[in-house]
Design a protein around this motif. Structure first.
Motif, short mmCIF file in Angstrom:
data_model
loop_
_atom_site.label_atom_id
_atom_site.label_comp_id
_atom_site.label_asym_id
_atom_site.label_seq_id
_atom_site.Cartn_x
_atom_site.Cartn_y
_atom_site.Cartn_z
N GLY A 186 32.58 37.82 15.44
CA GLY A 186 33.49 37.31 14.40
C GLY A 186 32.83 37.38 13.05
N GLY A 187 33.04 36.37 12.23
CA GLY A 187 32.29 36.28 10.99
C GLY A 187 33.07 36.41 9.71
N ALA A 237 37.71 32.18 18.50
CA ALA A 237 36.44 31.50 18.81
C ALA A 237 36.69 29.99 18.83
CB ALA A 237 35.38 31.86 17.76
N ASP A 248 37.36 33.08 22.86
CA ASP A 248 35.91 33.29 22.94
C ASP A 248 35.30 31.91 23.13
OD1 ASP A 248 33.18 33.78 22.33
OD2 ASP A 248 33.58 33.57 20.18
N LYS A 306 35.00 27.52 19.36
CA LYS A 306 34.02 26.62 18.75
C LYS A 306 34.45 26.15 17.36
CE LYS A 306 30.72 29.86 18.74
NZ LYS A 306 31.45 31.16 18.85
N HIS A 312 27.20 40.11 17.10
CA HIS A 312 27.72 39.12 16.15
C HIS A 312 26.64 38.94 15.09
CE1 HIS A 312 29.84 35.65 14.55
NE2 HIS A 312 28.71 34.98 14.59
N HIS A 357 28.11 43.69 23.10
CA HIS A 357 28.60 42.60 22.26
C HIS A 357 27.64 42.41 21.08
CE1 HIS A 357 28.76 38.02 21.62
NE2 HIS A 357 29.84 38.51 21.06
N GLY A 403 26.87 37.08 12.12
CA GLY A 403 26.84 35.83 11.36
C GLY A 403 28.23 35.40 10.98
N SER A 404 28.29 34.37 10.17
CA SER A 404 29.58 33.74 9.87
C SER A 404 29.76 33.62 8.35
CB SER A 404 29.58 32.37 10.52
OG SER A 404 30.86 31.86 10.66
N GLN A 405 31.00 33.38 7.93
CA GLN A 405 31.34 33.25 6.50
C GLN A 405 30.86 34.48 5.73
OE1 GLN A 405 33.48 31.71 5.00
NE2 GLN A 405 32.97 31.89 2.87
N LEU A 437 37.20 35.85 16.32
CA LEU A 437 37.39 35.22 15.02
C LEU A 437 37.60 33.71 15.15
CD1 LEU A 437 39.69 37.88 13.35
CD2 LEU A 437 37.26 37.47 12.94
N GLY A 438 36.83 32.95 14.41
CA GLY A 438 36.97 31.50 14.45
C GLY A 438 37.41 30.95 13.10
N ARG A 439 36.44 30.90 12.18
CA ARG A 439 36.69 30.31 10.87
C ARG A 439 37.95 30.86 10.19
NH1 ARG A 439 32.50 28.38 7.79
NH2 ARG A 439 31.11 29.71 8.98
N1 LLP Z 1 31.11 34.97 18.09
C1 LLP Z 1 29.88 34.45 18.20
C2 LLP Z 1 28.94 35.00 19.17
C3 LLP Z 1 29.49 33.39 17.35
O1 LLP Z 1 28.26 32.89 17.45
C4 LLP Z 1 30.42 32.88 16.40
C5 LLP Z 1 30.06 31.76 15.53
C6 LLP Z 1 31.71 33.44 16.36
C7 LLP Z 1 32.01 34.50 17.20
C8 LLP Z 1 32.75 32.98 15.40
O2 LLP Z 1 32.37 33.23 14.09
P1 LLP Z 1 33.37 32.97 12.87
O3 LLP Z 1 34.50 33.96 12.97
O4 LLP Z 1 33.87 31.57 12.96
O5 LLP Z 1 32.53 33.19 11.68
N2 LLP Z 1 29.13 25.71 12.07
C9 LLP Z 1 28.94 26.79 11.14
C10 LLP Z 1 29.36 28.13 11.71
C11 LLP Z 1 28.63 28.48 12.98
C12 LLP Z 1 29.11 29.78 13.58
C13 LLP Z 1 28.52 29.99 14.91
N3 LLP Z 1 28.94 31.16 15.58
C14 LLP Z 1 29.69 26.47 9.86
O6 LLP Z 1 30.28 25.41 9.76
O7 LLP Z 1 29.66 27.26 8.91
#
Ligand code: LLP
Length: 385
Positions: free
Chosen positions: A230-231, A50, A71, A52, A191, A189, A193-195, A270-272
């Motif tokens: 992700g999340g 991810a 992503d 972002k 998702h 698809h 949430g995160s963390q 996966l991002g974080r």
């Molecule tokens: N896929 C979608 C559709 C998403 O909206 C997100 C994150 C991810 C994947 C990736 O999620 P991860 O694996 O990173 O949890 N700025 C916030 C987090 C915002 C997450 C937004 N969407 C923070 O600093 O905690």
């Protein structure tokens, strides 16, 4: 020589302007090899990074070199991913408000799939694809109404959130897509949430997906791709003890609970968990100020460099990496003209003096990328070591 904790090569920091982001390529490498090993146990699992979470070009290049997909949530991210070497046929494109130029960027690059969030968006993609005589692969982002045990600002899968299409409308939108000339329905698809640290939350998503798949089977609709988003969370309190998130358990949870149909492929975004632990925000103590009841450490980094504590009350471990003097209690704050510009309150740090270097840990995800120029400040740079 490294500092007493053996983590930061502080002698190399002397000539770098603070605040800056320090990225540890060893941690990133071992994180990536763990992902590849653990996801690789299941031949139908595909991981998309991810973008972002961190779009620093060197980080993106390192990640793309391992063969992961991307992503993206904007035209800018698609361009950044392609420039960094991610193959277009491994790029998924999500987002609740895709502008026409972004849809066109995606179509021109022949990305793998659009994660579509509404009927008007589907129609717009079909129109542009028709004009270009192309067929766009689409997956529908379904809002599963599954809660996640995380901060309200980063939970996305509840019915009240703006994201996705309601479960009730699922068959209807698929039917619409199947009747359109230039889009091809290929998957679902999600998702939530995160963390997210509780695997039960992902299990709940699997159960929901299983229900929806049963519904689609009854309706005679075939789904090739299931994208679970992700999340996966990271340990912000103990980054040294847990530099690598729980990828094995995470992928096992999906392997165990998702009831897949023959030939189905599972995608992760996966991002974080990929980049958080490799990064720290390195900043300098400008002043130590004695308040009425408190002692303030005033850093040259502020909420413009790392907004997570101000925006989500996020706790990042903070260390004085210069001093070994006895610990004292401090509030660690930035220089921005906002009272929310506080990194932590009442924490213990080795005694701070002007000029000491402070590391704010686990800042590789949603750190540098969310920096702003508020107060006409310079953006922090990222350095990969
Ligand atoms: N896929 C979608 C559709 C998403 O909206 C997100 C994150 C991810 C994947 C990736 O999620 P991860 O694996 O990173 O949890 N700025 C916030 C987090 C915002 C997450 C937004 N969407 C923070 O600093 O905690």
């Amino acid at each position: 020589m490294t500092n007493n904790k053996g983590i930061f090569p502080i002698e190399k920091f002397q000539d770098i302007e603070t605040p800056f982001y320090y990225y540890d390529s060893k941690i990133l490498d071992s994180t990536l090899s763990t992902i590849i090993k653990e996801a690789g146990k299941y031949s139908n699992f595909h991981v998309h990074y991810a973008v972002k979470a961190n779009a620093n070009p060197r980080i993106l290049k390192l990640i793309s070199s391992t063969g992961l997909g991307a992503d993206c949530v904007s035209g800018g991210e698609i361009t950044a991913a392609i420039e960094a070497g991610f193959p277009a046929d491994k790029i998924v494109f999500a987002g609740v408000g895709k502008a026409d130029w972004e849809i066109n960027t995606a179509l021109d690059n022949d990305i793998f799939c659009f994660n579509v969030e509404s009927i008007p968006e589907l129609e717009t993609i079909n129109e542009w694809a028709t004009k270009k005589d192309k067929t766009a692969n689409v997956a529908f982002r379904i809002n599963p109404d599954v809660g996640a045990h995380t901060h309200a600002h980063i939970t996305t899968g509840l019915a009240e959130n703006k994201f996705g299409i309601s479960m009730n409308d699922m068959e209807k939108v698929i039917d619409m897509a199947q009747k359109m000339s230039n889009v091809k329905f290929i998957g679902l698809h999600f998702h939530i949430g995160s963390q997210i640290l509780l695997m039960d939350d992902f299990t709940a998503l699997c159960h929901r997906i299983n229900e929806l798949q049963d519904r689609l089977e009854h309706a005679g609709i075939a789904v090739k791709h299931i994208n679970v988003g992700g999340g996966l969370g990271v340990d912000y309190e103990n980054p040294n003890e847990h530099p690598i998130p729980a990828f094995r358990t995470y992928f096992e949870t999906y392997a165990q609970h998702l009831k897949l149909r023959p030939g189905q492929e599972v995608h992760f975004e996966l991002g974080r968990s990929v980049v958080a632990q490799c990064g720290s925000l390195i900043s300098k103590v400008l002043y130590v100020k004695e308040g009425t009841n408190k002692k303030f450490v005033i850093l040259d980094a502020g909420m413009t460099d790392l907004i997570r504590p101000a925006l989500y009350q996020a706790c990042h471990k903070i260390e004085n990496i210069t001093s070994q003097a006895g610990c004292q209690t401090y509030d660690v704050v930035g220089p921005i003209c906002e009272s929310s510009d506080v990194f932590a309150s009442d924490i213990q740090l080795n005694q701070c003096r002007r000029g000491d270097l402070i590391a704010i840990r686990s800042a590789g995800a949603y750190g540098e990328i969310m920096a702003s120029g508020y107060n006409c400040r310079r953006l922090p740079k990222g350095h990969l070591f």
